[in-house]
Design a protein around this motif. Structure first.
Motif, PDB file in Angstrom:
ATOM      1  N   LEU A  24      10.357   7.520   0.024  1.00 25.84           N
ATOM      2  CA  LEU A  24      10.869   6.670   1.454  1.00 25.84           C
ATOM      3  C   LEU A  24       9.789   5.197   1.550  1.00 25.84           C
ATOM      4  CD1 LEU A  24      10.774   9.106   4.713  1.00 25.84           C
ATOM      5  CD2 LEU A  24      12.639   8.550   2.826  1.00 25.84           C
ATOM      6  N   THR A  25      10.681   4.290   2.021  1.00 25.88           N
ATOM      7  CA  THR A  25      10.778   2.931   2.554  1.00 25.88           C
ATOM      8  C   THR A  25       9.880   2.901   4.292  1.00 25.88           C
ATOM      9  OG1 THR A  25      12.423   1.798   3.201  1.00 25.88           O
ATOM     10  CG2 THR A  25      12.375   1.603   0.737  1.00 25.88           C
ATOM     11  N   TRP A  26       9.382   2.097   4.442  1.00 22.44           N
ATOM     12  CA  TRP A  26       8.829   1.444   5.616  1.00 22.44           C
ATOM     13  C   TRP A  26      10.213   1.718   6.418  1.00 22.44           C
ATOM     14  CZ3 TRP A  26       5.166   3.735   9.170  1.00 22.44           C
ATOM     15  CH2 TRP A  26       5.614   2.401  10.936  1.00 22.44           C
ATOM     16  N   ASP A  27      10.614   1.003   6.227  1.00 19.06           N
ATOM     17  CA  ASP A  27      11.828   1.593   6.724  1.00 19.06           C
ATOM     18  C   ASP A  27      12.879   2.394   7.602  1.00 19.06           C
ATOM     19  OD1 ASP A  27      11.932  -2.200   7.692  1.00 19.06           O
ATOM     20  OD2 ASP A  27      13.414  -2.649   5.330  1.00 19.06           O
ATOM     21  N   GLU A  28      12.640   3.030   6.177  1.00 22.20           N
ATOM     22  CA  GLU A  28      13.468   4.191   6.236  1.00 22.20           C
ATOM     23  C   GLU A  28      12.570   5.198   7.183  1.00 22.20           C
ATOM     24  OE1 GLU A  28      15.359   4.347   1.966  1.00 22.20           O
ATOM     25  OE2 GLU A  28      13.645   4.991   1.967  1.00 22.20           O
ATOM     26  N   LEU A  29      11.336   5.258   7.011  1.00 24.68           N
ATOM     27  CA  LEU A  29      10.456   5.924   7.774  1.00 24.68           C
ATOM     28  C   LEU A  29      10.190   5.595   9.911  1.00 24.68           C
ATOM     29  CD1 LEU A  29       8.697   8.140   8.255  1.00 24.68           C
ATOM     30  CD2 LEU A  29       6.373   6.531   7.766  1.00 24.68           C
ATOM     31  N   ARG A  71       1.146  -1.246  -0.391  1.00 23.89           N
ATOM     32  CA  ARG A  71      -0.298  -0.126  -0.070  1.00 23.89           C
ATOM     33  C   ARG A  71       1.174   1.171   0.067  1.00 23.89           C
ATOM     34  NH1 ARG A  71      -3.374   0.156   4.985  1.00 23.89           N
ATOM     35  NH2 ARG A  71      -1.501  -0.548   5.892  1.00 23.89           N
ATOM     36  N   ILE A  72       0.154   2.792  -0.498  1.00 21.92           N
ATOM     37  CA  ILE A  72       1.063   3.464  -0.366  1.00 21.92           C
ATOM     38  C   ILE A  72       0.115   4.380   1.109  1.00 21.92           C
ATOM     39  CG2 ILE A  72       1.260   5.947  -1.746  1.00 21.92           C
ATOM     40  CD1 ILE A  72       3.396   3.857  -2.531  1.00 21.92           C
ATOM     41  N   VAL A  73       1.576   4.878   1.600  1.00 26.27           N
ATOM     42  CA  VAL A  73       0.352   5.836   3.157  1.00 26.27           C
ATOM     43  C   VAL A  73       1.062   7.011   2.308  1.00 26.27           C
ATOM     44  CG1 VAL A  73       0.200   6.315   5.193  1.00 26.27           C
ATOM     45  CG2 VAL A  73       0.078   3.634   4.305  1.00 26.27           C
ATOM     46  N   LEU A  74       0.293   8.316   2.255  1.00 24.81           N
ATOM     47  CA  LEU A  74       0.765   9.567   2.480  1.00 24.81           C
ATOM     48  C   LEU A  74       0.519   9.753   3.470  1.00 24.81           C
ATOM     49  CD1 LEU A  74      -0.607  11.092  -0.819  1.00 24.81           C
ATOM     50  CD2 LEU A  74       1.381   9.893  -0.517  1.00 24.81           C
ATOM     51  N   MET A  75       2.345  11.216   4.143  1.00 28.94           N
ATOM     52  CA  MET A  75       2.546  11.126   4.924  1.00 28.94           C
ATOM     53  C   MET A  75       2.961  12.471   4.998  1.00 28.94           C
ATOM     54  SD  MET A  75       3.351   8.215   7.308  1.00 28.94           S
ATOM     55  CE  MET A  75       3.073   8.990   8.699  1.00 28.94           C
ATOM     56  N   SER A  76       2.787  13.796   5.336  1.00 28.65           N
ATOM     57  CA  SER A  76       2.958  15.183   4.307  1.00 28.65           C
ATOM     58  C   SER A  76       3.054  14.942   3.277  1.00 28.65           C
ATOM     59  CB  SER A  76       4.335  15.290   5.691  1.00 28.65           C
ATOM     60  OG  SER A  76       3.424  16.098   6.650  1.00 28.65           O
ATOM     61  N   ALA A  77       4.444  15.654   2.256  1.00 27.68           N
ATOM     62  CA  ALA A  77       4.299  15.328   1.674  1.00 27.68           C
ATOM     63  C   ALA A  77       5.776  14.480   0.659  1.00 27.68           C
ATOM     64  CB  ALA A  77       5.076  16.617   1.128  1.00 27.68           C
ATOM     65  N   THR A  78       5.341  12.958   2.249  1.00 25.70           N
ATOM     66  CA  THR A  78       6.265  11.871   1.613  1.00 25.70           C
ATOM     67  C   THR A  78       5.750  10.849   1.307  1.00 25.70           C
ATOM     68  OG1 THR A  78       8.178  13.274   3.709  1.00 25.70           O
ATOM     69  CG2 THR A  78       8.211  10.615   3.015  1.00 25.70           C
ATOM     70  N   ILE A  79       5.855  10.238   0.026  1.00 29.97           N
ATOM     71  CA  ILE A  79       5.346   8.569   0.040  1.00 29.97           C
ATOM     72  C   ILE A  79       5.982   8.147   0.329  1.00 29.97           C
ATOM     73  CG2 ILE A  79       4.659   7.562  -2.340  1.00 29.97           C
ATOM     74  CD1 ILE A  79       4.631  10.269  -3.457  1.00 29.97           C
ATOM     75  N   VAL A  80       5.032   7.066   1.494  1.00 25.96           N
ATOM     76  CA  VAL A  80       5.922   6.056   2.350  1.00 25.96           C
ATOM     77  C   VAL A  80       5.510   4.765   1.816  1.00 25.96           C
ATOM     78  CG1 VAL A  80       5.879   4.636   4.418  1.00 25.96           C
ATOM     79  CG2 VAL A  80       5.996   7.093   4.325  1.00 25.96           C
ATOM     80  N   THR A  81       6.276   3.741   1.773  1.00 32.92           N
ATOM     81  CA  THR A  81       5.681   1.683   0.985  1.00 32.92           C
ATOM     82  C   THR A  81       5.838   0.983   2.112  1.00 32.92           C
ATOM     83  OG1 THR A  81       7.998   0.913   0.198  1.00 32.92           O
ATOM     84  CG2 THR A  81       6.786   2.635  -1.148  1.00 32.92           C
ATOM     85  N   LEU A  82       4.834   0.234   2.299  1.00 35.97           N
ATOM     86  CA  LEU A  82       4.729  -0.543   3.042  1.00 35.97           C
ATOM     87  C   LEU A  82       5.063  -1.910   2.194  1.00 35.97           C
ATOM     88  CD1 LEU A  82       1.310   0.665   5.056  1.00 35.97           C
ATOM     89  CD2 LEU A  82       3.503   0.454   5.382  1.00 35.97           C
ATOM     90  N   SER A  83       5.378  -2.503   2.542  1.00 40.78           N
ATOM     91  CA  SER A  83       6.374  -3.960   2.660  1.00 40.78           C
ATOM     92  C   SER A  83       7.091  -4.095   1.181  1.00 40.78           C
ATOM     93  CB  SER A  83       5.517  -4.528   1.838  1.00 40.78           C
ATOM     94  OG  SER A  83       4.756  -4.683   0.583  1.00 40.78           O
ATOM     95  N   GLY A  84       8.094  -2.446   1.307  1.00 41.78           N
ATOM     96  CA  GLY A  84       9.395  -1.887   0.475  1.00 41.78           C
ATOM     97  C   GLY A  84       8.392  -2.663  -1.042  1.00 41.78           C
TER      98      GLY A  84
END
Length: 140
Positions: free
Chosen positions: A124-129, A17-30
């Motif tokens: 960012l990936t989830w790990d990076e976040l 899934r993609i989760v938008l947090m502020s102006a940063t795009i984060v992937t779950l599971s990479g």
């Protein structure tokens, strides 16, 4: 989830899934960029929106295909998604930036050749976040 996230979610593998947090795009599971996690630079998501009439002309005369192919050759994206948003042809490229001078070289052909609106966001990936969240706790 906003419309960008829901549109991108359908293009990801492994149920990511993609989760938008502020102006940063984060992937779950990479799922977007597992092979690029150790690549130097910053992972970015380039959003390209092409106006309808300019896009129609570019498709008819072959410019659209040429500019997209040139862009992909230049940035060598980890992923490329082709969709529409707000009635505009929309492309999302995920790629690595190692030099800020890259932005003008990537953006200008899209703006000049297709009349496109372009924007880049850190992705960012989830790990990076998660690492970033850990660093926040250490600072306090």
């Amino acid at each position: 989830m906003n419309s960008l996230g829901s549109k991108l979610r359908h293009g990801l593998s492994n149920g990511a899934r993609i989760v938008l947090m502020s102006a940063t795009i984060v992937t779950l599971s990479g799922a977007i960029a597992p092979a690029q996690d150790s690549a130097p630079g910053v992972r970015m998501m380039l959003k390209v929106q092409i106006p309808v009439e300019a896009g129609n002309r570019a498709v008819a005369d072959g410019t659209m295909k040429s500019i997209i192919e040139d862009t992909m050759e230049q940035i060598k994206p980890e992923a490329a998604y082709f969709s529409q948003e707000d009635g505009l042809r929309t492309i999302y490229f995920v790629y690595q930036v190692t030099d800020n001078a890259t932005f003008a070289a990537v953006h200008e052909p899209l703006m000049q050749g297709l009349g496109a609106r372009v924007s880049d966001l850190p992705a960012l990936t989830w790990d990076e976040l998660s690492q970033g969240f850990g660093a926040i706790g250490e600072d306090q």
